[in-house]
Design an enzyme around this catalytic site. Structure first.
Site, PDB file in Angstrom:
ATOM      1  N   ARG A 120       0.819  -1.221   0.000  1.00 35.21           N
ATOM      2  CA  ARG A 120       0.000   0.000   0.000  1.00 35.21           C
ATOM      3  C   ARG A 120       0.850   1.267   0.000  1.00 35.21           C
ATOM      4  NH1 ARG A 120      -4.922  -0.269   4.005  1.00 35.21           N
ATOM      5  NH2 ARG A 120      -5.233   1.666   2.890  1.00 35.21           N
ATOM      6  N   CYS A 121       2.156   1.114   0.145  1.00 39.47           N
ATOM      7  CA  CYS A 121       3.070   2.257   0.213  1.00 39.47           C
ATOM      8  C   CYS A 121       3.683   2.521  -1.161  1.00 39.47           C
ATOM      9  CB  CYS A 121       4.166   1.957   1.239  1.00 39.47           C
ATOM     10  SG  CYS A 121       5.526   3.138   1.239  1.00 39.47           S
ATOM     11  N   SER A 122       3.558   3.746  -1.647  1.00 40.78           N
ATOM     12  CA  SER A 122       4.077   4.058  -2.982  1.00 40.78           C
ATOM     13  C   SER A 122       5.594   3.913  -3.052  1.00 40.78           C
ATOM     14  CB  SER A 122       3.656   5.465  -3.411  1.00 40.78           C
ATOM     15  OG  SER A 122       4.224   6.444  -2.557  1.00 40.78           O
TER      16      SER A 122
END
Length: 116
Positions: free
Chosen positions: A11-13
């Site tokens: 979920r972390c870019s």
């Protein structure tokens, strides 16, 4: 060729960018989704040594949980901080990439090129 391990949060870019960079470098990658499989105290202690960091440096201080757990308390020991991160893995800065016993945080993602 030794494996490249990434402690990844999909979920972390920055974590996704770092994983894509590793894939582009033709690395043999082992993905550890650390929110589902948090590191043990021993594993996190080893990671900190590989990173050359103190536990407080690996904490995500902007997480609401950081404030809720009052982890800004300077009286907390390194062991207490490590245990808090293992119990609440979203407090761990990400992504962490390990290659040949060296580790680095992929912020910016290009930083991982230093250990490949």
């Amino acid at each position: 060729m030794s494996k490249t391990v990434i402690y990844h949060n999909p979920r972390c870019s920055k974590s996704r960018e770092t994983l894509a960079l590793l894939e582009g470098q033709q690395q043999d990658i082992e993905i550890v989704e650390y929110l589902q499989s948090p590191p043990s105290v021993t594993e996190l202690t080893t990671l900190l040594k590989q990173l050359g960091m103190q536990p407080r440096q690996l904490l995500r201080t902007k997480e609401a949980l950081y404030k809720e757990l009052q982890l800004n308390n300077d009286n907390l020991s390194d062991q207490q901080l490590i245990e808090a991160m293992c119990a609440n893995p979203k407090l761990i800065e990400r992504p962490i990439v390990i290659k040949n016993n060296q580790a680095i945080i992929g912020r910016p993602p290009e930083a991982v090129l230093d250990i490949l």
